[in-house]
Scaffold this active site. Structure first.
Site, short mmCIF file in Angstrom:
data_model
loop_
_atom_site.label_atom_id
_atom_site.label_comp_id
_atom_site.label_asym_id
_atom_site.label_seq_id
_atom_site.Cartn_x
_atom_site.Cartn_y
_atom_site.Cartn_z
N THR A 13 0.82 -1.22 0.00
CA THR A 13 0.00 0.00 0.00
C THR A 13 0.84 1.26 0.00
OG1 THR A 13 -1.81 -1.08 1.16
CG2 THR A 13 -1.72 1.29 1.37
N ASP A 56 1.64 -6.57 -4.57
CA ASP A 56 0.82 -6.55 -3.37
C ASP A 56 1.33 -7.73 -2.56
OD1 ASP A 56 -2.53 -5.88 -2.62
OD2 ASP A 56 -1.39 -7.43 -1.60
N SER A 57 1.61 -7.54 -1.28
CA SER A 57 2.29 -8.61 -0.53
C SER A 57 1.42 -9.85 -0.34
CB SER A 57 2.81 -8.09 0.80
OG SER A 57 1.79 -7.99 1.76
N SER A 58 0.16 -9.79 -0.75
CA SER A 58 -0.66 -11.01 -0.75
C SER A 58 -0.11 -12.02 -1.75
CB SER A 58 -2.11 -10.69 -1.14
OG SER A 58 -2.51 -9.50 -0.56
N THR A 88 1.66 -4.63 4.12
CA THR A 88 1.47 -5.05 5.50
C THR A 88 0.90 -6.47 5.62
OG1 THR A 88 -0.73 -4.04 5.55
CG2 THR A 88 1.11 -2.69 6.34
N ASP A 89 0.19 -6.92 4.59
CA ASP A 89 -0.54 -8.19 4.73
C ASP A 89 0.36 -9.37 5.11
OD1 ASP A 89 -2.89 -6.94 4.20
OD2 ASP A 89 -3.05 -7.60 2.11
N THR A 161 3.12 -9.46 14.40
CA THR A 161 1.94 -10.01 13.73
C THR A 161 1.03 -8.85 13.34
OG1 THR A 161 0.26 -11.74 13.91
CG2 THR A 161 0.54 -10.39 15.85
N THR A 271 -0.52 -22.08 19.54
CA THR A 271 -1.83 -21.66 20.04
C THR A 271 -2.52 -20.68 19.09
OG1 THR A 271 -3.03 -20.51 21.81
CG2 THR A 271 -0.71 -19.92 21.52
N CYS A 273 -4.32 -18.42 20.25
CA CYS A 273 -4.33 -17.15 20.98
C CYS A 273 -3.22 -16.25 20.47
CB CYS A 273 -4.13 -17.39 22.48
SG CYS A 273 -5.43 -18.33 23.24
N1 ASP Z 1 -2.56 -5.54 0.32
C1 ASP Z 1 -1.50 -4.66 0.77
C2 ASP Z 1 -0.21 -5.45 0.79
O1 ASP Z 1 0.02 -6.17 1.70
C3 ASP Z 1 -1.83 -4.12 2.11
C4 ASP Z 1 -0.82 -3.14 2.68
O2 ASP Z 1 0.25 -2.93 2.19
O3 ASP Z 1 -1.14 -2.54 3.72
O4 ASP Z 1 0.57 -5.34 -0.14
#
Ligand code: ASP
Length: 338
Positions: A13, A56-58, A88-89, A161, A271, A273
């Site tokens: 992002t 996109d890190s997905s 961030t993903d 995380t 876990t 949790c």
């Molecule tokens: N979908 C984005 C990614 O992980 C989300 C982000 O960067 O916040 O590339």
């Protein structure tokens, strides 16, 4: 002499722009520099590079981790620190993977990103980049670790995380305190930082992806458990159990796990949790798993468990005892033994 930092841009992002259909997609590194004019004021040298494919890190894969680690290996002697701009993903997965790949790391590798693209007025990206760079370039406190910086906090990468898809404080490290906090000054908690290595950097690039995550839920069926544990070529499975590592005690479940172990599949209990640790035998509901040879993940995150398992299987081919030993013991602060 000025310290030197290399920015490695991978996507996410932080560098995205809105397409015609309104959805966000990754954009070139140049736009990021234009959006953060403060970088001109830094009293250290910044160079930058980007991956061939900005993602996109997905879409993250072990192949991309190898590319990132390869850049750090190639440029290791030329820079005092590295900042990896990342979506961030899957940032916590990449931070964990890099922590295992970069054995004897003696320089900071700081991953950061943002919840809003850096070109947007209210973006958290500018602050995150500037702080990550300051930490990576710091002469007084050199952090020999892979870290995640987000919203004022520096976390050990393999303890971090992602916890929010909305808030600016999107990351947490529940089982290990933050390594530094950015306020008016950046305060480092030196006693929590790993000691510097006494050997040269060694970069591991092999991953074995033949693993599975088996997340338990009330009502889980024998068919589902068996189909996961009979995945072709499966070498290890992480059981995401309840609370302190508890699971159903039904005979069919324990029999399925035992059958997998007898077929040479390593099973590790973590876990579901966010905070706290697996404590096998604390409840009757984990005694059978311990008895049949499921190992404890202690307070490891699922991100660190997955990446460590792939890393350890990748570097210890045909050595199940070594794999087991390495999974039972921390490599670089990824869990605390209880
Ligand atoms: N979908 C984005 C990614 O992980 C989300 C982000 O960067 O916040 O590339």
């Amino acid at each position: 002499m000025q310290n030197k930092v290399l920015i490695i841009y991978t996507g996410g992002t932080i560098g995205m722009v809105q397409g015609k259909d309104g959805s966000l997609h990754p954009f070139a590194l140049k736009g990021i520099f234009e959006a953060v004019p403060q970088l001109e004021l830094c009293d250290y040298t910044i160079d930058s590079c980007q991956l061939d494919n900005i993602i996109d890190s997905s879409n993250m894969t072990p192949r991309v981790w190898v590319d990132i680690a390869g850049i750090i290996e190639r440029e290791y002697d030329n820079y005092d620190g590295f900042v990896v701009l990342h979506g961030t993903d899957t940032m916590a997965y990449t931070a964990s993977a890099l922590s295992f790949m970069l054995e004897n790391l003696g320089k900071p590798v700081v991953l950061t990103g943002s919840q809003l693209p850096v070109g947007v007025l209210r973006s958290d990206g500018r602050e995150n980049i500037v702080c990550a760079l300051e930490i990576a370039s710091c002469k007084e406190v050199v952090i020999p670790e892979v870290c995640v910086f987000f919203e004022n906090r520096l976390y050990r990468g393999n303890r971090s995380t992602k916890v929010s898809a909305e808030n600016f404080d999107a990351f947490k490290s529940y089982n290990y305190p933050s390594l530094a906090k950015a306020g008016i000054t950046i305060t480092y908690k030196k006693h929590l930082i790993l000691p510097p290595p006494d050997k040269p950097l060694k970069v591991h690039k092999l991953f074995d992806e033949h693993i599975a995550v088996l997340k338990l839920f009330p009502g889980i069926s024998k068919e589902l458990v068996d189909s996961i544990l009979h995945t072709p070529h499966l070498k290890a499975a992480i059981i995401e159990a309840y609370g302190s590592g508890n699971a159903l005690t039904e005979k069919w479940f324990i029999d399925s796990l035992q059958d997998a172990i007898e077929r040479g599949i390593l099973l590790m209990d973590v876990t579901q949790c966010k905070a706290g640790a697996v404590k096998l035998r604390q409840y009757e509901a984990s005694c059978d798993m311990e008895r049949i040879g499921v190992i404890s993940g202690h307070d490891i995150t699922i991100e660190a468990a997955v990446t460590k398992m792939m890393h350890v299987l990748g570097i210890c081919t045909n050595a199940p005892d070594t794999v087991r030993y390495m999974m039972e013991n921390p490599i670089c602060g990824e869990f605390s033994k209880n």
